[in-house]
Design a protein around this motif. Sequence first.
Motif, PDB file in Angstrom:
ATOM      1  N   VAL A   1      11.280 -21.765  39.047  1.00 28.16           N
ATOM      2  CA  VAL A   1      12.591 -21.314  39.526  1.00 28.16           C
ATOM      3  C   VAL A   1      13.451 -20.976  38.311  1.00 28.16           C
ATOM      4  O   VAL A   1      14.296 -21.773  37.887  1.00 28.16           O
ATOM      5  CB  VAL A   1      13.268 -22.382  40.404  1.00 28.16           C
ATOM      6  N   PRO A   2      13.258 -19.785  37.723  1.00 28.37           N
ATOM      7  CA  PRO A   2      14.097 -19.404  36.585  1.00 28.37           C
ATOM      8  C   PRO A   2      15.546 -19.212  37.016  1.00 28.37           C
ATOM      9  O   PRO A   2      15.819 -18.806  38.148  1.00 28.37           O
ATOM     10  CB  PRO A   2      13.482 -18.083  36.113  1.00 28.37           C
ATOM     11  N   GLY A   3      16.462 -19.516  36.116  1.00 27.82           N
ATOM     12  CA  GLY A   3      17.885 -19.401  36.425  1.00 27.82           C
ATOM     13  C   GLY A   3      18.486 -20.671  36.987  1.00 27.82           C
ATOM     14  O   GLY A   3      19.705 -20.804  37.055  1.00 27.82           O
ATOM     15  N   LEU A   4      17.649 -21.615  37.375  1.00 30.26           N
ATOM     16  CA  LEU A   4      18.130 -22.910  37.865  1.00 30.26           C
ATOM     17  C   LEU A   4      18.417 -23.796  36.661  1.00 30.26           C
ATOM     18  O   LEU A   4      17.511 -24.151  35.907  1.00 30.26           O
ATOM     19  CB  LEU A   4      17.056 -23.553  38.752  1.00 30.26           C
TER      20      LEU A   4
ATOM     21  N   VAL B   1      -2.103 -21.372  39.635  1.00 23.69           N
ATOM     22  CA  VAL B   1      -1.132 -20.405  40.155  1.00 23.69           C
ATOM     23  C   VAL B   1       0.263 -21.002  40.111  1.00 23.69           C
ATOM     24  O   VAL B   1       0.561 -21.993  40.802  1.00 23.69           O
ATOM     25  CB  VAL B   1      -1.483 -19.982  41.593  1.00 23.69           C
ATOM     26  N   ASN B   2       1.114 -20.403  39.292  1.00 22.10           N
ATOM     27  CA  ASN B   2       2.510 -20.807  39.183  1.00 22.10           C
ATOM     28  C   ASN B   2       3.328 -19.803  39.980  1.00 22.10           C
ATOM     29  O   ASN B   2       3.451 -18.631  39.584  1.00 22.10           O
ATOM     30  CB  ASN B   2       2.928 -20.818  37.711  1.00 22.10           C
ATOM     31  N   ALA B   3       3.863 -20.227  41.109  1.00 18.65           N
ATOM     32  CA  ALA B   3       4.566 -19.314  42.019  1.00 18.65           C
ATOM     33  C   ALA B   3       6.055 -19.315  41.705  1.00 18.65           C
ATOM     34  O   ALA B   3       6.735 -20.335  41.832  1.00 18.65           O
ATOM     35  CB  ALA B   3       4.334 -19.736  43.467  1.00 18.65           C
ATOM     36  N   ARG B   4       6.543 -18.164  41.312  1.00 18.14           N
ATOM     37  CA  ARG B   4       7.943 -18.039  40.914  1.00 18.14           C
ATOM     38  C   ARG B   4       8.768 -17.428  42.043  1.00 18.14           C
ATOM     39  O   ARG B   4       8.364 -16.450  42.673  1.00 18.14           O
ATOM     40  CB  ARG B   4       8.034 -17.150  39.674  1.00 18.14           C
ATOM     41  N   THR B   5       9.924 -18.023  42.275  1.00 14.06           N
ATOM     42  CA  THR B   5      10.892 -17.393  43.161  1.00 14.06           C
ATOM     43  C   THR B   5      12.125 -17.028  42.349  1.00 14.06           C
ATOM     44  O   THR B   5      12.545 -17.769  41.460  1.00 14.06           O
ATOM     45  CB  THR B   5      11.289 -18.295  44.342  1.00 14.06           C
ATOM     46  N   ASP B   6      12.701 -15.876  42.657  1.00 12.74           N
ATOM     47  CA  ASP B   6      13.847 -15.363  41.916  1.00 12.74           C
ATOM     48  C   ASP B   6      15.162 -15.599  42.644  1.00 12.74           C
ATOM     49  O   ASP B   6      16.131 -14.867  42.450  1.00 12.74           O
ATOM     50  CB  ASP B   6      13.655 -13.871  41.641  1.00 12.74           C
ATOM     51  N   THR B   7      15.202 -16.644  43.467  1.00  8.08           N
ATOM     52  CA  THR B   7      16.412 -16.912  44.237  1.00  8.08           C
ATOM     53  C   THR B   7      17.610 -17.233  43.348  1.00  8.08           C
ATOM     54  O   THR B   7      18.760 -16.934  43.713  1.00  8.08           O
ATOM     55  CB  THR B   7      16.177 -18.080  45.212  1.00  8.08           C
ATOM     56  N   TYR B   8      17.370 -17.856  42.209  1.00  8.45           N
ATOM     57  CA  TYR B   8      18.453 -18.116  41.261  1.00  8.45           C
ATOM     58  C   TYR B   8      18.558 -17.012  40.220  1.00  8.45           C
ATOM     59  O   TYR B   8      19.651 -16.711  39.741  1.00  8.45           O
ATOM     60  CB  TYR B   8      18.233 -19.463  40.546  1.00  8.45           C
ATOM     61  N   TRP B   9      17.443 -16.422  39.849  1.00 13.55           N
ATOM     62  CA  TRP B   9      17.433 -15.383  38.818  1.00 13.55           C
ATOM     63  C   TRP B   9      18.138 -14.115  39.300  1.00 13.55           C
ATOM     64  O   TRP B   9      18.883 -13.484  38.564  1.00 13.55           O
ATOM     65  CB  TRP B   9      15.985 -15.071  38.448  1.00 13.55           C
ATOM     66  N   LEU B  10      17.912 -13.776  40.571  1.00 19.31           N
ATOM     67  CA  LEU B  10      18.487 -12.552  41.128  1.00 19.31           C
ATOM     68  C   LEU B  10      19.508 -12.811  42.224  1.00 19.31           C
ATOM     69  O   LEU B  10      20.157 -11.867  42.697  1.00 19.31           O
ATOM     70  CB  LEU B  10      17.371 -11.652  41.700  1.00 19.31           C
ATOM     71  N   GLY B  11      19.645 -14.061  42.640  1.00 13.13           N
ATOM     72  CA  GLY B  11      20.552 -14.369  43.741  1.00 13.13           C
ATOM     73  C   GLY B  11      21.358 -15.627  43.486  1.00 13.13           C
ATOM     74  O   GLY B  11      21.564 -16.041  42.342  1.00 13.13           O
ATOM     75  N   ASP B  12      21.782 -16.260  44.568  1.00 13.46           N
ATOM     76  CA  ASP B  12      22.657 -17.436  44.460  1.00 13.46           C
ATOM     77  C   ASP B  12      21.932 -18.732  44.782  1.00 13.46           C
ATOM     78  O   ASP B  12      22.565 -19.778  44.948  1.00 13.46           O
ATOM     79  CB  ASP B  12      23.862 -17.277  45.377  1.00 13.46           C
ATOM     80  N   GLY B  13      20.623 -18.680  44.876  1.00 13.09           N
ATOM     81  CA  GLY B  13      19.838 -19.873  45.162  1.00 13.09           C
ATOM     82  C   GLY B  13      19.476 -20.052  46.615  1.00 13.09           C
ATOM     83  O   GLY B  13      18.664 -20.920  46.957  1.00 13.09           O
ATOM     84  N   GLU B  14      20.058 -19.249  47.494  1.00  8.39           N
ATOM     85  CA  GLU B  14      19.794 -19.402  48.920  1.00  8.39           C
ATOM     86  C   GLU B  14      18.327 -19.098  49.235  1.00  8.39           C
ATOM     87  O   GLU B  14      17.754 -18.134  48.753  1.00  8.39           O
ATOM     88  CB  GLU B  14      20.694 -18.462  49.721  1.00  8.39           C
TER      89      GLU B  14
END
Length: 255
Positions: free
Chosen positions: A164-167, A132-145
């Motif tokens: 963490v895509p977008g990082l 299981v690769n758990a993705r968070t979109d905090t950088y993809w859709l936000g500012d990393g917070e």
Amino acid sequence: MTAFADLHHADAPLLLPNAWDHASALALAAQGFPAIGTTSLAVAAAAGLPDGAAATREQTLLLARTLGSAPFLLSVDAEGGFGDDPDEVAELARELYALGAVGINLEDGLGPADRHAAKIAAVRAAAPGLFVNARTDTYWLGDGEGTTSRLDAFLRAGAHGVFVPGLDDPREIAALVRGLDGVPLNVLYSPTGPSVPHLADLGVRRISLGSLLYRRALGAAVEAAVDIRAGRPVAGGRAPSYEEMQMLSRRADGE
């Protein structure tokens, strides 16, 4: 799952190219890539459906059915599991595992972290053999917070690795690697970001290509058509021959 999990702890990071159909997956595997991922954008675009909208469950399962018995390790991009009900996501995971997938990528879409954690826990219980690769979109859709707190919740729920895509800032990547204390970090490769060797030096353990190959292939096809129409030579790389494409199908038949 062991062989796939081991690739996340080898000397070099796992470079995971993402395929969109049988031919692209077999062609990549023929170049020595031991594992192939799928890309939800390509699956959705091919069907004329939006990506990230939980609209392509059946198309994703169909692709997994096509690729699951192929001679490589298959990880499936399942968006957010195509639903909010953890039991439904767990059923999807069971089906993917039965089809031969060894990994699943689940994205939070910046929805509630506890809901995503519940999906992860349900998948772990339903298909223990899936990585299981758990993705968070905090950088993809936000500012990393909120990245760290979300990843902590997902790891407590049983995720094997985090994405963490977008990082792409080297200092932030290195800091996150240190905080994960050995948990494999997956980042999305960007042509304008750190190189693969640089990412390896930073401690990244998995590098996904996402929809890049699909978009490059589509761009090359359109460019070739426009060049031909204009009477210009076709630019770009070598196109596989008809016979080479037929060979890909024969490999699937076990010949």
